[in-house]
Motif scaffolding. Structure first.
Motif, PDB file in Angstrom:
ATOM      1  N   ALA A  82      24.288 -14.899  73.091  1.00 44.49           N
ATOM      2  CA  ALA A  82      24.810 -14.756  71.838  1.00 44.49           C
ATOM      3  C   ALA A  82      25.324 -16.496  71.201  1.00 44.49           C
ATOM      4  O   ALA A  82      25.497 -16.520  70.170  1.00 44.49           O
ATOM      5  CB  ALA A  82      26.024 -14.178  72.127  1.00 44.49           C
ATOM      6  N   GLY A  83      25.550 -17.142  72.364  1.00 49.07           N
ATOM      7  CA  GLY A  83      26.106 -18.577  72.106  1.00 49.07           C
ATOM      8  C   GLY A  83      24.892 -19.195  71.446  1.00 49.07           C
ATOM      9  O   GLY A  83      25.108 -20.157  70.574  1.00 49.07           O
ATOM     10  N   ILE A  84      23.936 -19.106  72.001  1.00 47.39           N
ATOM     11  CA  ILE A  84      22.704 -19.748  71.613  1.00 47.39           C
ATOM     12  C   ILE A  84      22.342 -19.421  70.189  1.00 47.39           C
ATOM     13  O   ILE A  84      22.212 -20.338  69.088  1.00 47.39           O
ATOM     14  CB  ILE A  84      21.459 -19.601  72.439  1.00 47.39           C
ATOM     15  CG1 ILE A  84      21.684 -20.316  73.792  1.00 47.39           C
ATOM     16  CG2 ILE A  84      20.004 -20.311  71.772  1.00 47.39           C
ATOM     17  CD1 ILE A  84      20.543 -19.868  74.836  1.00 47.39           C
ATOM     18  N   PHE A  85      22.311 -18.092  69.948  1.00 44.09           N
ATOM     19  CA  PHE A  85      21.850 -17.644  68.551  1.00 44.09           C
ATOM     20  C   PHE A  85      23.048 -18.019  67.660  1.00 44.09           C
ATOM     21  O   PHE A  85      22.607 -18.444  66.334  1.00 44.09           O
ATOM     22  CB  PHE A  85      21.700 -16.092  68.526  1.00 44.09           C
ATOM     23  CG  PHE A  85      20.482 -15.664  69.045  1.00 44.09           C
ATOM     24  CD1 PHE A  85      19.360 -15.958  68.238  1.00 44.09           C
ATOM     25  CD2 PHE A  85      20.519 -14.810  70.361  1.00 44.09           C
ATOM     26  CE1 PHE A  85      18.174 -15.496  68.876  1.00 44.09           C
ATOM     27  CE2 PHE A  85      19.012 -14.553  70.574  1.00 44.09           C
ATOM     28  CZ  PHE A  85      18.083 -14.694  70.039  1.00 44.09           C
ATOM     29  N   GLN A  86      24.138 -18.173  68.124  1.00 46.03           N
ATOM     30  CA  GLN A  86      25.423 -18.414  67.107  1.00 46.03           C
ATOM     31  C   GLN A  86      25.338 -19.911  66.576  1.00 46.03           C
ATOM     32  O   GLN A  86      25.471 -20.357  65.574  1.00 46.03           O
ATOM     33  CB  GLN A  86      26.687 -18.028  67.758  1.00 46.03           C
ATOM     34  CG  GLN A  86      27.985 -18.485  66.982  1.00 46.03           C
ATOM     35  CD  GLN A  86      28.488 -19.665  67.321  1.00 46.03           C
ATOM     36  OE1 GLN A  86      28.215 -20.517  68.268  1.00 46.03           O
ATOM     37  NE2 GLN A  86      29.195 -20.241  66.109  1.00 46.03           N
ATOM     38  N   GLN A  87      25.121 -20.775  67.685  1.00 45.95           N
ATOM     39  CA  GLN A  87      25.152 -22.093  67.658  1.00 45.95           C
ATOM     40  C   GLN A  87      23.741 -22.677  66.758  1.00 45.95           C
ATOM     41  O   GLN A  87      24.045 -23.355  65.615  1.00 45.95           O
ATOM     42  CB  GLN A  87      25.016 -22.827  68.797  1.00 45.95           C
ATOM     43  CG  GLN A  87      25.199 -24.348  68.872  1.00 45.95           C
ATOM     44  CD  GLN A  87      26.681 -24.912  68.148  1.00 45.95           C
ATOM     45  OE1 GLN A  87      27.623 -24.048  68.275  1.00 45.95           O
ATOM     46  NE2 GLN A  87      26.724 -25.846  67.338  1.00 45.95           N
ATOM     47  N   LEU A 101      20.449  -6.344  80.892  1.00 43.75           N
ATOM     48  CA  LEU A 101      21.012  -7.915  80.900  1.00 43.75           C
ATOM     49  C   LEU A 101      22.560  -8.003  81.033  1.00 43.75           C
ATOM     50  O   LEU A 101      23.149  -7.124  80.415  1.00 43.75           O
ATOM     51  CB  LEU A 101      20.850  -8.154  79.368  1.00 43.75           C
ATOM     52  CG  LEU A 101      21.052  -9.771  78.932  1.00 43.75           C
ATOM     53  CD1 LEU A 101      20.045 -10.434  79.343  1.00 43.75           C
ATOM     54  CD2 LEU A 101      20.992 -10.051  77.429  1.00 43.75           C
ATOM     55  N   SER A 102      22.653  -8.681  81.973  1.00 39.53           N
ATOM     56  CA  SER A 102      24.144  -9.013  82.383  1.00 39.53           C
ATOM     57  C   SER A 102      25.021  -9.382  81.385  1.00 39.53           C
ATOM     58  O   SER A 102      24.625 -10.129  80.261  1.00 39.53           O
ATOM     59  CB  SER A 102      24.315  -9.937  83.554  1.00 39.53           C
ATOM     60  OG  SER A 102      23.701 -11.350  83.231  1.00 39.53           O
ATOM     61  N   ALA A 103      26.275  -9.301  81.491  1.00 36.56           N
ATOM     62  CA  ALA A 103      27.067  -9.810  80.630  1.00 36.56           C
ATOM     63  C   ALA A 103      27.242 -11.397  80.410  1.00 36.56           C
ATOM     64  O   ALA A 103      27.369 -12.007  79.215  1.00 36.56           O
ATOM     65  CB  ALA A 103      28.764  -9.525  80.877  1.00 36.56           C
ATOM     66  N   LYS A 104      27.032 -12.001  81.458  1.00 37.73           N
ATOM     67  CA  LYS A 104      26.644 -13.768  81.540  1.00 37.73           C
ATOM     68  C   LYS A 104      25.585 -13.967  80.767  1.00 37.73           C
ATOM     69  O   LYS A 104      25.711 -14.790  79.921  1.00 37.73           O
ATOM     70  CB  LYS A 104      26.804 -13.883  83.005  1.00 37.73           C
ATOM     71  CG  LYS A 104      26.647 -15.514  83.303  1.00 37.73           C
ATOM     72  CD  LYS A 104      26.569 -15.890  84.515  1.00 37.73           C
ATOM     73  CE  LYS A 104      26.749 -17.647  84.533  1.00 37.73           C
ATOM     74  NZ  LYS A 104      26.521 -17.810  86.036  1.00 37.73           N
ATOM     75  N   ASN A 105      24.621 -13.323  80.908  1.00 40.31           N
ATOM     76  CA  ASN A 105      23.329 -13.589  80.121  1.00 40.31           C
ATOM     77  C   ASN A 105      23.184 -13.196  78.511  1.00 40.31           C
ATOM     78  O   ASN A 105      22.900 -14.188  77.802  1.00 40.31           O
ATOM     79  CB  ASN A 105      22.184 -13.120  80.887  1.00 40.31           C
ATOM     80  CG  ASN A 105      21.722 -13.481  82.122  1.00 40.31           C
ATOM     81  OD1 ASN A 105      22.290 -14.841  82.493  1.00 40.31           O
ATOM     82  ND2 ASN A 105      21.144 -12.852  83.202  1.00 40.31           N
ATOM     83  N   ALA A 106      23.954 -12.182  78.325  1.00 46.65           N
ATOM     84  CA  ALA A 106      24.221 -11.879  77.118  1.00 46.65           C
ATOM     85  C   ALA A 106      25.132 -12.848  76.249  1.00 46.65           C
ATOM     86  O   ALA A 106      24.804 -13.071  75.006  1.00 46.65           O
ATOM     87  CB  ALA A 106      24.830 -10.585  77.022  1.00 46.65           C
ATOM     88  N   SER A 107      26.091 -13.105  77.008  1.00 44.23           N
ATOM     89  CA  SER A 107      27.125 -14.211  76.359  1.00 44.23           C
ATOM     90  C   SER A 107      26.286 -15.679  75.894  1.00 44.23           C
ATOM     91  O   SER A 107      26.702 -16.173  74.887  1.00 44.23           O
ATOM     92  CB  SER A 107      28.409 -14.551  77.414  1.00 44.23           C
ATOM     93  OG  SER A 107      28.982 -13.202  77.577  1.00 44.23           O
ATOM     94  N   LEU A 108      25.498 -16.043  76.832  1.00 41.50           N
ATOM     95  CA  LEU A 108      24.768 -17.178  76.941  1.00 41.50           C
ATOM     96  C   LEU A 108      23.783 -16.889  75.624  1.00 41.50           C
ATOM     97  O   LEU A 108      23.701 -18.030  74.948  1.00 41.50           O
ATOM     98  CB  LEU A 108      23.968 -17.437  78.133  1.00 41.50           C
ATOM     99  CG  LEU A 108      23.041 -18.457  78.195  1.00 41.50           C
ATOM    100  CD1 LEU A 108      23.792 -19.910  77.987  1.00 41.50           C
ATOM    101  CD2 LEU A 108      22.175 -18.834  79.534  1.00 41.50           C
TER     102      LEU A 108
END
Length: 225
Positions: A13-18, A4-11
């Motif tokens: 993480a943002g979905i789960f966080q929100q 998993l790329s850093a960009k997709n991982a950040s995306l």
């Protein structure tokens, strides 16, 4: 299997966080109305201030860790390293930094209204209505940043606005058919209209903050961090 790329991982993480943020706030604000917990609810302002303090500490810790590889910090020791991290945070360009007061105040308002909205709306209704920020962001980007919006994008925005209005209309019609008792209304303490107004203000403040910040970055001679 590709990593998993850093960009997709950040995306993700943002979905789960929100998602979990909305669920937890909704649960915490309505838990006092289920008959099991009669204690006083927390203050919205305290929750917002605590979150900002935590983010400040976390940002400082990450900056301190990421700057360890700097040659200057390695030679000067931990005290010099700490000073080199803190000093740039305190010394900034006054003219450029003062421009960030506007989005900072708007985000403060938005974070407080988030609690008001989730105390009066269901999670599903909040999430659907909150998509209205796409509409306001597109309009503000067109006005402030002169961004081009194609006919297809205008059509998509119109469909989005129609969908949000349709969801609220169907919810209103369902509420008229199954009118709750007066005791249930008083017990719940929820105001659908107040929650809707809070979400709409959140959409406007969030959109304006993001567009305004982009406007500042594009016109700033210095890097804002």
């Amino acid at each position: 299997m590709p990593m998993l790329s850093a960009k997709n991982a950040s995306l993700l993480a943002g979905i789960f966080q929100q998602t979990f943020l909305v669920l937890l706030i909704r649960y915490s604000k309505t838990n006092n109305h289920n008959g099991d917990d009669t204690g006083p609810s927390y203050l919205n302002s305290v929750a917002v201030a605590s979150a900002e303090v935590f983010k400040l500490c976390l940002s400082f810790a990450l900056e301190f860790i990421n700057s360890k590889n700097d040659e200057t910090n390695r030679r000067g020791g931990r005290v010099a390293h700490l000073r080199n991290v803190v000093k740039p945070m305190l010394l900034c360009n006054d003219k450029e930094s003062i421009k960030l007061i506007v989005p900072a105040l708007l985000y403060l308002i938005q974070n407080n209204l988030l609690f008001v909205a989730l105390a009066n709306l269901s999670v599903g209704m909040y999430q659907v209505t909150n998509q209205g920020k796409l509409l306001t962001t597109a309009l503000l980007s067109r006005i402030m940043l002169k961004k081009h919006i194609s006919s297809m994008q205008y059509l998509s925005i119109a469909i989005l606005g129609f969908g949000v209005a349709l969801i609220h209309l169907s919810d209103y019609q369902a509420g008229k058919k199954t009118e709750p008792s007066a005791a249930e209304v008083i017990e719940s303490g929820q105001n659908h209209f107040l929650g809707l107004i809070a979400v709409l203000i959140c959409c406007v403040t969030s959109s304006f903050s993001g567009v305004y910040f982009e406007w500042v970055l594009k016109r700033s001679p210095t890097q804002l961090s």
